[in-house]
Design an enzyme around this catalytic site. Sequence first.
Site, PDB file in Angstrom:
ATOM      1  CE  LYS A   1      -1.925   1.611   4.055  1.00  0.00           C
ATOM      2  NZ  LYS A   1      -1.562   3.025   4.201  1.00  0.00           N
ATOM      3  CG  ASN A   2       2.341   2.741   3.525  1.00  0.00           C
ATOM      4  OD1 ASN A   2       1.171   3.019   3.282  1.00  0.00           O
ATOM      5  ND2 ASN A   2       2.797   2.586   4.762  1.00  0.00           N
TER       6      ASN A   2
ATOM      7  NE  ARG B   1       0.714  12.319   8.018  1.00  0.00           N
ATOM      8  CZ  ARG B   1       0.980  13.567   8.358  1.00  0.00           C
ATOM      9  NH1 ARG B   1       0.023  14.422   8.595  1.00  0.00           N
ATOM     10  NH2 ARG B   1       2.233  13.971   8.468  1.00  0.00           N
TER      11      ARG B   1
ATOM     12  CB  CYS C   1      -5.786  18.099  11.952  1.00  0.00           C
ATOM     13  SG  CYS C   1      -6.836  16.732  12.351  1.00  0.00           S
TER      14      CYS C   1
ATOM     15  NE  ARG D   1      -2.966  13.044  11.156  1.00  0.00           N
ATOM     16  CZ  ARG D   1      -3.459  12.019  10.493  1.00  0.00           C
ATOM     17  NH1 ARG D   1      -4.727  11.974  10.192  1.00  0.00           N
ATOM     18  NH2 ARG D   1      -2.674  11.033  10.117  1.00  0.00           N
TER      19      ARG D   1
ATOM     20  CB  ILE E   1       2.133  18.810   6.291  1.00  0.00           C
ATOM     21  CG1 ILE E   1       1.237  19.956   6.718  1.00  0.00           C
ATOM     22  CG2 ILE E   1       1.366  17.541   6.036  1.00  0.00           C
ATOM     23  CD1 ILE E   1       0.348  20.463   5.627  1.00  0.00           C
ATOM     24  CG  ASP E   2       6.714  20.514  10.492  1.00  0.00           C
ATOM     25  OD1 ASP E   2       6.112  19.426  10.390  1.00  0.00           O
ATOM     26  OD2 ASP E   2       7.681  20.671  11.254  1.00  0.00           O
ATOM     27  CG  LEU E   3       9.550  17.767   8.761  1.00  0.00           C
ATOM     28  CD1 LEU E   3       9.786  16.332   9.214  1.00  0.00           C
ATOM     29  CD2 LEU E   3      10.785  18.621   9.041  1.00  0.00           C
TER      30      LEU E   3
ATOM     31  CB  VAL F   1       7.348   6.484  14.511  1.00  0.00           C
ATOM     32  CG1 VAL F   1       7.003   7.145  13.180  1.00  0.00           C
ATOM     33  CG2 VAL F   1       8.657   5.718  14.391  1.00  0.00           C
TER      34      VAL F   1
ATOM     35  NE  ARG G   1      -7.263   4.644   5.728  1.00  0.00           N
ATOM     36  CZ  ARG G   1      -6.505   5.545   6.308  1.00  0.00           C
ATOM     37  NH1 ARG G   1      -6.812   5.971   7.517  1.00  0.00           N
ATOM     38  NH2 ARG G   1      -5.448   6.040   5.710  1.00  0.00           N
TER      39      ARG G   1
HETATM   40  C1  UD1 Z   1       4.173   6.871   6.446  1.00  0.00           C
HETATM   41  C2  UD1 Z   1       3.287   5.656   6.230  1.00  0.00           C
HETATM   42  C3  UD1 Z   1       2.707   5.187   7.547  1.00  0.00           C
HETATM   43  C4  UD1 Z   1       3.820   4.946   8.568  1.00  0.00           C
HETATM   44  C5  UD1 Z   1       4.739   6.157   8.662  1.00  0.00           C
HETATM   45  C6  UD1 Z   1       5.953   5.914   9.532  1.00  0.00           C
HETATM   46  C7  UD1 Z   1       2.459   6.008   3.993  1.00  0.00           C
HETATM   47  C8  UD1 Z   1       1.307   6.307   3.111  1.00  0.00           C
HETATM   48  N1  UD1 Z   1       2.228   6.018   5.311  1.00  0.00           N
HETATM   49  O1  UD1 Z   1       3.344   7.902   6.966  1.00  0.00           O
HETATM   50  O2  UD1 Z   1       1.983   3.986   7.304  1.00  0.00           O
HETATM   51  O3  UD1 Z   1       3.259   4.711   9.832  1.00  0.00           O
HETATM   52  O4  UD1 Z   1       5.210   6.527   7.363  1.00  0.00           O
HETATM   53  O5  UD1 Z   1       6.665   4.817   9.076  1.00  0.00           O
HETATM   54  O6  UD1 Z   1       3.543   5.713   3.520  1.00  0.00           O
HETATM   55  N2  UD1 Z   1       6.197  14.564  10.936  1.00  0.00           N
HETATM   56  C9  UD1 Z   1       6.423  15.879  11.228  1.00  0.00           C
HETATM   57  N3  UD1 Z   1       6.381  16.796  10.226  1.00  0.00           N
HETATM   58  C10 UD1 Z   1       6.120  16.447   8.928  1.00  0.00           C
HETATM   59  C11 UD1 Z   1       5.896  15.087   8.638  1.00  0.00           C
HETATM   60  C12 UD1 Z   1       5.954  14.173   9.660  1.00  0.00           C
HETATM   61  O7  UD1 Z   1       6.655  16.233  12.387  1.00  0.00           O
HETATM   62  O8  UD1 Z   1       6.090  17.327   8.059  1.00  0.00           O
HETATM   63  C13 UD1 Z   1       6.234  13.562  12.027  1.00  0.00           C
HETATM   64  C14 UD1 Z   1       4.892  12.823  12.173  1.00  0.00           C
HETATM   65  O9  UD1 Z   1       4.006  13.548  12.971  1.00  0.00           O
HETATM   66  C15 UD1 Z   1       5.330  11.534  12.825  1.00  0.00           C
HETATM   67  C16 UD1 Z   1       6.708  11.291  12.189  1.00  0.00           C
HETATM   68  O10 UD1 Z   1       7.147  12.532  11.667  1.00  0.00           O
HETATM   69  O11 UD1 Z   1       5.483  11.704  14.199  1.00  0.00           O
HETATM   70  C17 UD1 Z   1       6.680  10.241  11.095  1.00  0.00           C
HETATM   71  O12 UD1 Z   1       5.817  10.640  10.067  1.00  0.00           O
HETATM   72  P1  UD1 Z   1       6.073  10.281   8.545  1.00  0.00           P
HETATM   73  O13 UD1 Z   1       7.326   9.501   8.402  1.00  0.00           O
HETATM   74  O14 UD1 Z   1       5.925  11.535   7.743  1.00  0.00           O
HETATM   75  O15 UD1 Z   1       4.838   9.352   8.226  1.00  0.00           O
HETATM   76  P2  UD1 Z   1       3.851   9.397   6.994  1.00  0.00           P
HETATM   77  O16 UD1 Z   1       4.617   9.689   5.752  1.00  0.00           O
HETATM   78  O17 UD1 Z   1       2.685  10.251   7.320  1.00  0.00           O
END
Ligand code: UD1
Length: 420
Positions: free
Chosen positions: A22-23, A94, A118, A123, A125-127, A329, A399
């Site tokens: 899926k991912n 997401r 949100c 949640r 997405i700053d990065l 995480v 999902r």
């Molecule tokens: C992806 C996976 C999800 C998995 C996760 C971690 C997909 C579709 N989903 O989610 O199944 O659980 O990786 O392996 O591939 N964060 C920030 N700022 C950002 C982005 C992330 O602080 O801009 C934080 C998040 O809140 C979280 C951590 O980084 O605490 C990991 O998130 P991230 O690696 O981005 O996970 P996803 O890509 O959302």
Amino acid sequence: MERILVEGGIPLMGRIRVKGAKNACLPMMAASLLTSESVILEDVPDLEDVRTMSRLLKALGVEVYHDRKNEKIFLNSRRLTTSTAPFGPVRRMRASFLVMGPLLAREGRSRVSFPGGCAIGTRPIDLHLKGLEVMGAQFTMDEGYIEAETPRLQGATVYLDYPSVGATENILMAAVLAEGTTVIENAAAEPEIVDLTNFLNSLGARIIGAGTPLIRVEGVTSLKGGRYRVIPDRIEAGTFMVAAAISGGDIILENVITEHLTAVIAKLQETGALIEEPRKGMLRVRSRGRPEPVDIKTLPYPGFPTDLQPQFMALLSLAHGTSVITETVFEKRYMHVAEIARMGAKIRIEERSAIVTGQQLLQGAVVRAPDLRGGAALVLAALAARGFSEIRGVSHIRRGYSRLAGRLRSLGGRVYILPS
Ligand code: UD1
């Protein structure tokens, strides 16, 4: 609403083929926005998240056809009709936010609803935004949408404060059509990122270093079309591995890449399960009775995956001894704890850790899936529990798992879908 009914206590036996990841396929579907030629992805499972991404892409003007039976998806982004990703699908998933980078690279503009509806704080997405900004994107926020604009993205050095999977993917996809070279430092190294890179390179992108913390992308002016097979889903594989262990069973998984499961195999072996690779691409998992307690800490790849934390918690709730699970995480990923507790598990949360005191038995109960992987954990717990369990909130499980009940039944499990 549909429910899953499980009669516990039956050891699972037999063979099961793991579906495509899926991912890996969700970002590839988003990446199809980068080319005006046709893309065919193979081994794309019939999942609710794939349907959501299809709906989102269709709303942007992409032609999408998913041959569910043969697990192939056809995508053509020749004519995009809008660069606005609407609230509906983005709220539901997401990963929808992954269209931001490709749209921006292809159209010079993208407007995407905040994921999950949100605010950034909860949640983040700053990065994602920070990386695209360094590459020249300008952002404005209005009415719950993030709007990005740039005449043409410029290659740049982007340092990620945390190796976020989604941020790495968004920046990587944008960089493919940017002018000049982009370097992503402290990039995520998940196998799904390597797969996305292999896919993009097969369309003519020039990316090296995927799978390491340093990814280098040389921008090109366009990508061609192509056909690509998605890697097997290591999280689905891990879920079936736990299913074998927790049910006292013996199953053979087909279509696995063992190297992607190193941490998972190590931890499952520590619990006492027997794991062999009878031949390449296959894993046999055998239970040797009640599990030993083990400590687990979730980490970015190659560490133990957060997406298997709830399933392992279900297993360890039956260990003879106490385990400590530390979630680094997603710090609040413990919504399943209260539900497993309804089955008799003894779990205490202390800050980022769950202290799991193994019990001899779990009891069947009516429980509700709080989210996708938490839902899978409840089904696993129910396989081991005495008597009947009813798992509600099946839409969460759909999902990310294709026909979970039917496939567990094919291994001898008494797992049924009850219609609404
Ligand atoms: C992806 C996976 C999800 C998995 C996760 C971690 C997909 C579709 N989903 O989610 O199944 O659980 O990786 O392996 O591939 N964060 C920030 N700022 C950002 C982005 C992330 O602080 O801009 C934080 C998040 O809140 C979280 C951590 O980084 O605490 C990991 O998130 P991230 O690696 O981005 O996970 P996803 O890509 O959302």
